[in-house]
Structures are given as C-alpha cells and as structure tokens.
Write an enzyme that holds these catalytic residues in place. Structure first.
Site, short mmCIF file in Angstrom:
data_model
loop_
_atom_site.label_atom_id
_atom_site.label_comp_id
_atom_site.label_asym_id
_atom_site.label_seq_id
_atom_site.Cartn_x
_atom_site.Cartn_y
_atom_site.Cartn_z
N MET A 127 -3.76 -13.94 7.25
CA MET A 127 -4.85 -12.99 7.41
C MET A 127 -4.37 -11.73 8.14
SD MET A 127 -7.82 -12.27 6.60
CE MET A 127 -9.05 -13.52 6.27
N LYS A 153 -11.54 -36.87 42.67
CA LYS A 153 -11.05 -38.24 42.53
C LYS A 153 -11.80 -39.22 43.45
CE LYS A 153 -6.70 -40.76 42.26
NZ LYS A 153 -5.23 -40.65 42.26
N PHE A 179 -1.77 -30.30 44.64
CA PHE A 179 -1.11 -30.57 43.37
C PHE A 179 -2.16 -30.73 42.26
CE2 PHE A 179 0.66 -33.75 40.33
CZ PHE A 179 1.61 -32.91 39.77
C1 TPP Z 1 -5.26 -19.00 18.64
C2 TPP Z 1 -5.23 -17.80 17.77
N1 TPP Z 1 -4.20 -16.93 17.85
C3 TPP Z 1 -4.17 -15.84 17.05
C4 TPP Z 1 -5.17 -15.60 16.16
C5 TPP Z 1 -5.15 -14.35 15.29
N2 TPP Z 1 -5.09 -14.75 13.87
C6 TPP Z 1 -6.16 -14.79 13.07
S1 TPP Z 1 -5.83 -15.35 11.53
C7 TPP Z 1 -4.20 -15.50 11.91
C8 TPP Z 1 -3.22 -16.00 10.88
C9 TPP Z 1 -3.43 -17.42 10.56
O1 TPP Z 1 -2.31 -17.89 9.87
P1 TPP Z 1 -2.37 -19.25 9.10
O2 TPP Z 1 -2.87 -20.33 10.00
O3 TPP Z 1 -1.09 -19.50 8.41
O4 TPP Z 1 -3.55 -18.99 8.05
P2 TPP Z 1 -3.56 -18.01 6.77
O5 TPP Z 1 -4.30 -16.79 7.17
O6 TPP Z 1 -2.15 -17.74 6.39
O7 TPP Z 1 -4.30 -18.81 5.76
C10 TPP Z 1 -3.94 -15.12 13.23
C11 TPP Z 1 -2.61 -15.10 13.86
C12 TPP Z 1 -6.24 -16.52 16.14
N3 TPP Z 1 -7.29 -16.37 15.34
N4 TPP Z 1 -6.22 -17.62 16.92
#
Ligand code: TPP
Ligand code: MG
Length: 569
Positions: free
Chosen positions: A470, A162, A112
């Site tokens: 982004m 553990k 587990f």
């Molecule tokens: C854990 C993770 N999943 C997916 C991505 C791909 N990714 C890069 S930037 C982004 C968008 C980020 O969105 P948000 O936090 O709203 O920031 P914004 O770009 O809108 O400022 C994504 C999905 C990543 N960098 N990290």
C-alpha cells in the site's frame, strides 16, 4: 470466604462468563498464573508476544461478541500490549486486559520491570484501574467487564501489584454495580426520532451508511426492516461490512478511499444520509468539505462525542442503534425510491468497481474472489493492513454479520495472524481465513507457534507481493515511483510454516489457486498458502487524499467520474 487476589480475579472472571484468556506470564503476574489450574473453566492460550495476546483477544471478541481477555506481566509485558489495546480502542472492541505490576512498596522506585501502564494507556482505554487493595478486586473486575461491554464498547485495563495478587481478602461475589457517573443513553430522544422520520418521509434520494455499531448492537433485522420498508440503499463502512448481506438487492457495497465508485457516487448524490453506528472516519468520508454536499444528515450513535465531530449533522440521535431503529421502524411508512435505486443500478453497471481485470498473471483480487467462492461467503475473514486488506474487503462477498475482522481505526499491520487465532478459538466450527500481506505477516509471524501448539485450524493466505504494497502504491502515485524502503524480502514462507509443523503450499499461477484453496479447506488442521502475486498491482477504486468521494478514480488512466449533479437526479 477468604481467598488471595489471584483467586478473587479468577472467580470474578468465571462469573463474568470468561472461557478463554490470551497471555504471557512473568514475575509480577506469576501469582495469578499460579492459581489458574484451580479454574479449569478458564482456558489459557500462551501466545508468543503480548501484542498477539491483545490482538487475539480482539479477534475473539469480534468473532463471538463476548469480552476478550488478555494477561501480561509488568513492564515490557504491559507495554507490548499497548498497540493491541489502542487497536481495540479505535475499533470499539470490548476487552479486559489484566497486567501484573511491581509490588506496592516498589511503585515509584523505577523497580525492575516497573512501568506506569495506567498512565500509558489512559488515552487508549475506556477506563483503567490500578488496584491497590485485594478487597476491591471483585468490584473492579465486575466494573471493568460492565464498562468494556456496555455503551460504546472498548478496552479496560486493570493493573494489579504483585502483593495485591498474593494478599488475602474476603470474597463477596458482586451482584450490584454502583457507577453513578456512567449511564450510557440507550433510547433515542422521541423528538429527534420524529424529526428523523420527517426527513425520511421527505427524502427522494436517501442512503443508509451502516457502521460497526449495527454489528455491536446486533441490529441486523432492524436495519433490514428499515431498508426494505422504505427502500433505502445500504452502503457500509469498512467495519460495517457484514451488517447487511452483500448479495441483497439494496446492498451497494462499501464507501470511502477504496470503496466502490457507485457507493461513493451514491453518497455524493444523496439528499439524505442516515448514518448508523458509524463515526465519519476520514477514510470513509474523504475530504469532509465535499462529503455528501446535497444531503441532510441523520446520525444515530451511542457515543455523544461522535456527534458533529467530523461532519455537520442535521438530526443527531444518541442511543443504542438497535433501540433507536426499533423505535423508528414502528413509525416508518412503506414507500419506494424507484428512480433513485434505478440510478444507483445504472452507476453500478457503468462502474463495476469489483470487476477484476483480465490478466495471465496471478492477481490478488482473484485469490480473494476464489476464497469467497470456496467458502460461499460464510467464512470469517481476518485481514492484515494495506492492499491485502482492501482486496479482502472488496472481493469477498460477505453474507454474515461479524464475518470481516479487520483493523480499521488504527490500521495495525501484524493484526491479522493473532486476531485470526482469537477468531478460530472463539468460533471453532467456522472456517477462518487469515488474508495477510507479506509485510504484516512478518510482524507477528511468531504466532505460527501458537497456532501449532493450540492446533488452531486457521487457513492463512499470504498475499505475497514482495512489497509494503500500500505504501508502494502511494509512492507510485504521489512520489513519482520512488520506492524508498518498500521492497520487502521475506523467508521461504512454506519452509517457515513447515518448521512450525504447519502444512503449506506455494502458488505462483492462476491455475493453481482453486486446487490450493480446496486442499487447504480439506486439510484438518491449520494450512498456509503463499500466493506469489503480481508485485505492482494497485488497489482501485481510489479516492486520492485531499479529494472528495465524488472524485473517485476507478482505474489508472480512467479519470474521475463526472461529479454527480443533484439537479440532474
Ligand atoms: C504497524 C504498522 N506500521 C506501518 C504501517 C504503515 N503501512 C500501512 S500499509 C503498509 C504496507 C503493508 O504491507 P503488507 O503487509 O505487505 O501489505 P500489502 O499492502 O503489500 O498488501 C504499511 C507499511 C502500518 N499500517 N502499521
Ligand atoms: Mg505486501
């Protein structure tokens, strides 16, 4: 003196100077937690998800320069740490993670909550241990801290069954280390330093690219001395931000995919690159075949594996950057590069990359700029990943080392909030702002509870654009505006904060920005502001994937600059 394994670990942590541990307990690690109250020097911060523990330890380590420590239980507790450990690995952050494991007789039985965490973390740790004997724990902890903080820092994991926590052994405080296979090179080779001096003396268009290595080794004064004496412009990587004051006359911002146009043009036009404590990440170099085409390259780094990995190098110097710069500085001659610096100043005037466009709407860049003004560039800024991260890098004027904490190598959404907790716990007297995206914030939103429980007075700015911004920007530019899976809803962030007992405000217009930031700063405890910004604002400048730094696009519709032609320089 005889002690149980848990006590030996705690004694060892105390003697390493540990003051804070981030974690969540469970069955396998319970015996360690059980003895924690015997060590009041060790403050335990209960997070709400182990990913948060690792990111908080990471933020703590970056803000303080000490080793960050996190605890987790076996199985899911340990696997939840993985993203945070990988993040620390890619950004060279010193961290020790201690995980509970099922008792020795159960190992290999799919017991587990049994998972092979040393196997899983092998490629993302600097080193890891499965401690099978209580008598070896003191040595292992000593080694782990030494490995984490010396040479090129990184995370070290210790997995402890553990029964190894429970069994007793004689405790001998460790004073000596015996690691014959681990001897980081600290002093640069004198012959290489001589060669570098030769190139520096010949150069007419030198540029320093300063990375996080400067921050890690604390080589601020040495970098400043080199830059000022030889009059060399300084450009930083994303993680190098803060290693050189951005208001300095020789500071020319950040390079890379979203770096300043003039910084990228400077690298393109340079005849000598002095790369210090940086690793030529592809987000910094853009297309390597077009990177610094006219330059010879000196690369100073503590990790020999980085030399020649991504970019050809003319003079490698392996060593601690502070020690190498000290040696170099003894032998440099004062000179000037008036024409070259004049050229960079002209580029900066012609291409003011951090100018904010005029708009009646609420622009995210303006929010960051106003946080910069309100904190006089002296806060610690912890970011999420994506557009918010790039705006935080571009529009805050960093004046102090270690003042930008951001997930560079792994680009981990969800890093911001827990890392800001670590930074605030480590630096309680410094203002800490978490500038996060609405997407990333929702990935570790539960850490609001940790903030509330610990009364960690973090100020949170959500750059709420209603998108995974982004990625939406890439869809707009490279996928003909097909916004697949990027529109993003969220909760009412003000109500969420209030539900956790955290004061909060929503800001929808430009006029409200300054008073809201002031209110947040004047408030004693944590404070959250939901900045509802222009949803489709993009980050510029931008170097499109597959293109070279010189092809930087400054703003939509205003296409690439003329490639700098070395003959004209
Ligand atoms: C854990 C993770 N999943 C997916 C991505 C791909 N990714 C890069 S930037 C982004 C968008 C980020 O969105 P948000 O936090 O709203 O920031 P914004 O770009 O809108 O400022 C994504 C999905 C990543 N960098 N990290
Ligand atoms: Mg967003």
């Amino acid at each position: 003196m005889k002690m149980n394994g848990g006590q030996i670990i705690c004694e060892s942590l105390v003697s390493e100077g540990v003051e804070v541990i981030f974690g969540i307990l469970g069955g396998a690690v319970l015996p360690l937690y059980d003895v924690l109250p015997q060590y009041p020097q060790l403050r335990h911060i209960l997070v709400r998800h182990e990913q948060g523990a690792a990111h908080a330890a990471d933020g703590y380590a970056r803000a303080t320069g000490k080793v960050g420590v996190c605890f987790a239980t076996s199985g899911p507790g340990a696997t939840n740490l993985v993203t945070g450990i990988a993040n620390a690995h890619l950004d060279s952050v010193p961290m020790v993670a201690i995980t509970g494991q099922v008792a020795k007789p159960f190992i290999g039985k799919d017991a587990f909550q049994e998972i092979d965490i040393t196997g899983i973390t092998l490629p993302i740790t600097k080193h890891n241990y499965l401690a099978t004997d209580t008598g070896s724990l003191a040595r292992i902890v000593k080694e782990a801290f030494y490995l984490a903080r010396t040479g090129r820092p990184g995370p070290v994991l210790i997995d402890v069954p553990k029964d190894v926590f429970i069994e007793q052994a004689e405790f001998h405080p460790q004073t000596k280390l015996d690691l014959p296979g681990y001897k980081p090179t600290l002093r640069g080779h004198p012959a290489q330093i001589k060669k570098a001096l030769g190139l520096i003396n010949e150069a007419r268009r030198p540029v320093i690219i300063a990375g996080r290595g400067i921050i890690i080794s604390g080589a601020y004064a040495e970098l400043k001395h080199l830059a000022e004496t030889v009059q060399i412009p300084v450009i930083t990587t994303l993680l190098g931000i803060g290693c050189f004051p951005e208001a300095h006359v020789l500071s020319y911002g950040m390079l890379g995919m979203h770096g300043m146009a003039y910084a990228n043009m400077a690298v393109d036009g340079a005849d000598l690159i002095i790369a210090i404590g940086m690793r030529f990440d592809d987000r910094a170099t853009a297309d390597v075949s077009g990177f610094a085409p006219h330059a010879r390259i000196i690369h100073i780094d503590i990790d020999p594996a980085e030399i020649g990995k991504n970019v050809r190098v003319d003079v490698p110097i392996v060593g601690d950057v502070k020690a190498v710069l000290k040696e170099l500085n003894k032998q440099i001659t004062a000179t000037g590069h008036i024409d070259w610096i004049g050229q960079l100043d002209d580029w900066r005037k012609e291409h003011p990359s951090t100018a904010i466009r005029v708009s009646d709407g609420l622009l995210p860049q303006y929010v960051v700029q106003q946080i910069s003004e309100a904190t006089k560039g002296e806060a610690i800024i912890v970011t999420g990943v994506g557009q918010n991260q790039m705006w935080a890098a571009q529009h805050y004027c960093y004046s102090r080392p270690n003042s930008l904490i951001s997930s560079g190598g792994l680009g981990t959404m969800g890093f911001g909030l827990p890392a800001s907790i670590g930074a605030k716990i480590g630096c309680p007297d410094t203002t800490v702002w978490c500038i996060d995206g609405d997407g990333g914030f929702q990935m570790t939103i539960q850490e609001l509870a940790t903030i509330a429980q610990e009364k960690a007075a973090v100020k949170i700015a959500i750059i709420n654009n209603g998108y995974l911004g982004m990625v939406r920007q890439w869809q707009e530019l490279f996928y003909e505006k097909r916004y697949v899976a990027t529109p993003l809803s969220g909760p009412d962030y003000v109500k969420i904060a209030e539900a956790y007992g955290i004061s909060a405000l929503r800001v929808k217009s430009r006029e409200e920005v300054v008073p809201a930031i002031k209110q947040a700063m004047e408030h004693q405890g944590p404070f959250l502001i939901d900045f509802v910004v222009e949803p489709e604002e993009n980050v510029y400048p931008m170097v499109a994937p597959g293109t070279a730094l010189a092809e930087v696009v400054e703003e939509p519709g205003r296409e690439t600059k003329v490639l700098s032609d070395s003959a004209k320089l």
